[in-house]
Design an enzyme around this catalytic site. Structure first.
Site, mmCIF file in Angstrom:
data_model
loop_
_atom_site.group_PDB
_atom_site.id
_atom_site.type_symbol
_atom_site.label_atom_id
_atom_site.label_comp_id
_atom_site.label_asym_id
_atom_site.label_seq_id
_atom_site.Cartn_x
_atom_site.Cartn_y
_atom_site.Cartn_z
ATOM 1 N N LYS A 35 0.857 -1.200 0.000
ATOM 2 C CA LYS A 35 0.000 0.000 0.000
ATOM 3 C C LYS A 35 0.887 1.241 0.000
ATOM 4 O O LYS A 35 2.107 1.132 0.203
ATOM 5 C CB LYS A 35 -0.921 -0.026 1.213
ATOM 6 C CG LYS A 35 -0.192 0.007 2.549
ATOM 7 C CD LYS A 35 -1.150 -0.199 3.723
ATOM 8 C CE LYS A 35 -0.392 -0.273 5.023
ATOM 9 N NZ LYS A 35 -1.255 -0.709 6.146
ATOM 10 N N ARG A 130 -10.899 0.019 14.807
ATOM 11 C CA ARG A 130 -10.926 0.756 13.547
ATOM 12 C C ARG A 130 -11.958 0.032 12.679
ATOM 13 O O ARG A 130 -13.145 0.186 12.889
ATOM 14 C CB ARG A 130 -9.541 0.785 12.892
ATOM 15 C CG ARG A 130 -8.639 1.859 13.466
ATOM 16 C CD ARG A 130 -7.325 2.040 12.709
ATOM 17 N NE ARG A 130 -6.883 0.882 11.936
ATOM 18 C CZ ARG A 130 -5.673 0.738 11.423
ATOM 19 N NH1 ARG A 130 -4.760 1.687 11.596
ATOM 20 N NH2 ARG A 130 -5.340 -0.321 10.730
ATOM 21 N N TYR A 256 17.021 29.528 10.016
ATOM 22 C CA TYR A 256 15.863 30.249 10.553
ATOM 23 C C TYR A 256 15.791 30.129 12.068
ATOM 24 O O TYR A 256 16.021 29.047 12.627
ATOM 25 C CB TYR A 256 14.563 29.668 9.977
ATOM 26 C CG TYR A 256 14.326 30.010 8.524
ATOM 27 C CD1 TYR A 256 14.166 31.333 8.116
ATOM 28 C CD2 TYR A 256 14.228 29.000 7.571
ATOM 29 C CE1 TYR A 256 13.924 31.642 6.783
ATOM 30 C CE2 TYR A 256 13.984 29.296 6.240
ATOM 31 C CZ TYR A 256 13.834 30.618 5.847
ATOM 32 O OH TYR A 256 13.589 30.913 4.540
ATOM 33 N N MET A 304 12.878 24.657 3.773
ATOM 34 C CA MET A 304 12.102 24.009 2.709
ATOM 35 C C MET A 304 12.991 23.224 1.749
ATOM 36 O O MET A 304 12.685 22.095 1.372
ATOM 37 C CB MET A 304 11.292 25.052 1.937
ATOM 38 C CG MET A 304 10.339 24.432 0.938
ATOM 39 S SD MET A 304 9.454 25.621 -0.066
ATOM 40 C CE MET A 304 8.265 26.265 1.078
#
Ligand SMILES: *Cc1c(COP(=O)(O)O)cnc(C)c1O
Length: 374
Positions: A35, A130, A256, A304
């Site tokens: 999957k 689930r 940053y 990024m």
């Protein structure tokens, strides 16, 4: 020149990992889970390493179609079954097995016109809460399915919530085996953690096991045991290069938010990989990275398109040096386990391999070796 980031898939490592699961599973059959595009590896690439599988388990019809176009004629199971009635037509056409976890799916089957009766896996909610029928509703669901001319064979499936943890599988396994004990049909309960830890027990391994993560070389119960402890090899290497170098003085900061401050002179490598490539932004200073096969550490925040790393342990590194974010260093063979990187980012290997971004090219090293040499 393209940006140097690359995800390289190693089918030979997948073959090795499949053989590890095979040993743990004894005579149980392997339904290899592909999957999420084979956990980010690409179904076509992973398939090269999984030809010895007894079957495949997928989530989406399109994944099943891709396996059929690779000429896979064997079993394919849709783990969540069909999402709408017309999906059943493709199940008939492609000969897919599918899970049945709710009354609506039985209604759809009852209304489905098919020449070929289907094999289904009736799913029990044995405690995960689930998908699946509660134990007290399971036998009536079985009786309903069993009466349908659209059904050829019914097997039984459930999923464990704690195969990798202290709670274990016994409570769910008892409920499952008790509820299905006199029903005829094959059974499947174990994922990777289940088969690796409990595969020696015939009551746990049953007829089919459903390994996913181990095939791709991540440990199913990290940090108790590492991939190496299990004999697993990384199926993916995420690599890139140094695209810039900075010389820092004491007091200089990196990236940053200035979260890293140099306490003396040091060299910093800027590398072409960031969170837009799927590298986790939660990895902070200290996360391991390989430069020229030498372990060093990430510095400051992941941005990024770039990450900064400490070049102190690799004085000969510079522009163009090889960087491995996880996997195996092509030049030295040194391995950096994906589980270690995931743990540094507060997540699991599963998420990292599935999250490799579409902008990262994915190649198989066996395809690369097949390319004509000039
Ligand atoms: C994803 C999945 C698996 C495989 O789990 P791993 O932990 O990757 O081995 C097995 N069974 C079901 C129902 C799943 O959804």
């Amino acid at each position: 020149m393209p940006r140097p980031i690359l995800a390289t898939i190693h089918p030979q490592a997948i073959r090795n990992n499949l053989a590890c699961v095979r040993r743990a599973a004894h005579e149980a059959k392997l339904m290899c889970v592909t999957k999420a595009n084979a956990y980010g590896h690409g179904i076509e690439h992973a398939f090269e390493g999984l030809r010895a599988a007894d079957g495949f388990a997928v989530l989406e019809l399109q994944e099943a179609q891709r396996l059929r176009s690779l000429d896979w004629r064997g079993p394919i199971l849709l783990l969540e079954g069909v999402f709408e009635p017309r999906d059943l037509e493709l199940c008939s056409r492609l000969g897919l097995w599918h899970s049945v976890h709710c009354d609506e799916q039985i209604d759809w089957l009852a209304a489905h016109k098919t020449q070929v009766p289907h094999r289904v896996f009736l799913k029990m909610n044995s405690g995960m809460n689930r998908l699946g029928f509660k134990p007290e509703r399971f036998r009536s669901a079985y009786a309903r399915l069993n009466a349908l001319p659209q059904i050829e064979e019914i097997s039984f499936i459930t999923h464990f919530s704690d195969a990798d943890g202290p709670r274990g599988i016994a409570h769910q396994l008892e409920v499952f085996l008790r509820t299905t004990q006199d029903l005829p049909g094959e059974r499947s309960v174990c994922n990777s953690a289940g088969v690796m830890s409990f595969g020696a027990d015939a009551r746990a391994r049953n007829d089919w096991v459903r390994p996913g993560i181990v095939l791709y070389g991540s440990s199913p119960d990290y940090p108790q045991r590492t991939a190496e402890d299990w004999g697993l090899q990384p199926a993916m290497t995420l690599s890139t290069k140094v695209i810039g170098v900075q010389a820092l003085q004491a007091g200089d900061t990196v990236g940053y938010g200035s979260t890293f401050t140099a306490d003396g002179e040091m060299r910093v490598g800027v590398i072409a990989c960031g969170y837009a490539d799927g590298y986790p932004r939660h990895c902070g200073t200290g996360t391991p990275v390989l430069v020229n096969g030498v372990r060093t550490r990430l510095l400051g925040r992941v941005s990024m398109d770039m990450i900064c790393v400490d070049l102190t342990p690799v004085p000969d590194a510079g522009m163009g040096s090889e960087v491995v974010l996880w996997g195996r260093s092509p030049s030295t063979g040194v391995v950096l386990g994906i589980d270690e990187v995931a743990a540094a980012g507060g997540t699991v290997g599963y998420e990292l391999m599935c999250a490799v971004a579409p902008r990262v090219p994915v190649v198989s090293d066996e395809d690369l070796n097949k390319m004509p040499k000039r």
